[in-house]
Design an enzyme around this catalytic site. Sequence first.
Site, PDB file in Angstrom:
ATOM      1  N   ASP A 171       0.822  -1.213   0.000  1.00 35.66           N
ATOM      2  CA  ASP A 171       0.000   0.000   0.000  1.00 35.66           C
ATOM      3  C   ASP A 171       0.852   1.257   0.000  1.00 35.66           C
ATOM      4  OD1 ASP A 171      -2.831  -0.220  -0.144  1.00 35.66           O
ATOM      5  OD2 ASP A 171      -2.851  -1.246   1.782  1.00 35.66           O
ATOM      6  N   LEU A 172       1.715   1.392   0.994  1.00 39.38           N
ATOM      7  CA  LEU A 172       2.500   2.618   1.119  1.00 39.38           C
ATOM      8  C   LEU A 172       3.524   2.734  -0.003  1.00 39.38           C
ATOM      9  CD1 LEU A 172       3.033   2.762   4.989  1.00 39.38           C
ATOM     10  CD2 LEU A 172       1.289   3.889   3.611  1.00 39.38           C
TER      11      LEU A 172
END
Length: 396
Positions: A171-172
């Site tokens: 995600d990040l």
Amino acid sequence: MTTLPLAGIRVLDISQVMAGPFCCMLLGDMGADVIKVEPPGVGDSTRKSMGFRLKGEDSPGFLALNRNKRSVTLNLKDDADREVFYALVKTADVVVENGRPGVAERLGMSYEALRAVNPKIIYASISGFGQTGPWALRPGYDLIAQAMSGVISATGHPGGEPVKSDIPVGDLGAGLFAVYAILSAVIGRDRTGEGQFIDASLFEAALGLSVWATTELWGTGKSPSPLGTANRMSAPYQAVKASDAYFVFGAANQKLWLAFLDVIGRPELADDPRFLTNTERLVNARELIDLLKPIFLAKTADEWVEVLLAAGVPAGQIYDYEQALASDHTAARQMVLDVPHPVEGTFKALGFPVKMSATPQQVRHAPPLLGEHNEEIRRELAERGLLDGTKGDAAR
């Protein structure tokens, strides 16, 4: 207030949860005018996530990912609201969305649709597996990206159950890679006058961050396996147990190895054929650590860290997040902020992880309440002649 580098760049954040909101927050931190477009009534689903709250209804997770944004609520299935959205697109430089492939097209906000409204638009799409390929239509979560990229296979301890990275690297990482692509596209547009489509994914972010681990596969023919805290390229380089707690150290080259042997009082190991060079130490890493274990029990973790650092050998205590955030170094680096908020009063948030000397970042906007800027943004569109201020319908 110092003019920030991205001042004058407008970003429409029509994403939810983590990857897209993180990307847009980073752009907002650098000065972009980020308008978060949310569904009426519910907003970004992260507003209602997590099992705990501070004071208000929005989750701490939402607060952590959405500073320096304004919020407008639009139902993109409604014709009138979609026209308002198109009016916003005419004023925007960047659009970020993170729906599953096909969703944006069904809502009339695909790259092709928005490029017809604004040919210079830079459109970043973040999905689980990208817009093409046999996995493209699969739902994507960080856990799935870590599993299918190989990250989980090499995480944890040998012989143990599968372990994911607690940091959501898919995600990040996708958010970070999207920022890098967006800024590159903005620079490119200055030369060509044209926007472009950016295709980012959680899977490719997790795989891209495996740039170090994959060298073992291609160099040895064997897929990397879990090593606990040990390192694939250097030994000794891991966590070890002192008399009271674990700590970490890294004798990652020959100079550090020799300095380390002086600290532990075992200089004769420099001539041991099992440990002559880093190559031999890696081959015999388990034997080496087993030999060192009794030595580390002679001092506390703090004592070992002190003497190792004095000798120039990298070492550190293993802190939990409470200890890390309370450290003097964290304070000196301004990595904890008290952010003003209309409901929370103030709340704590991580600071800016990179520092800009001439244009330091600022918290210009608290994470917005749902639809907090509806009137303000519609008024701006009306002043530009893009929206009928009386009826609230976009000019056609």
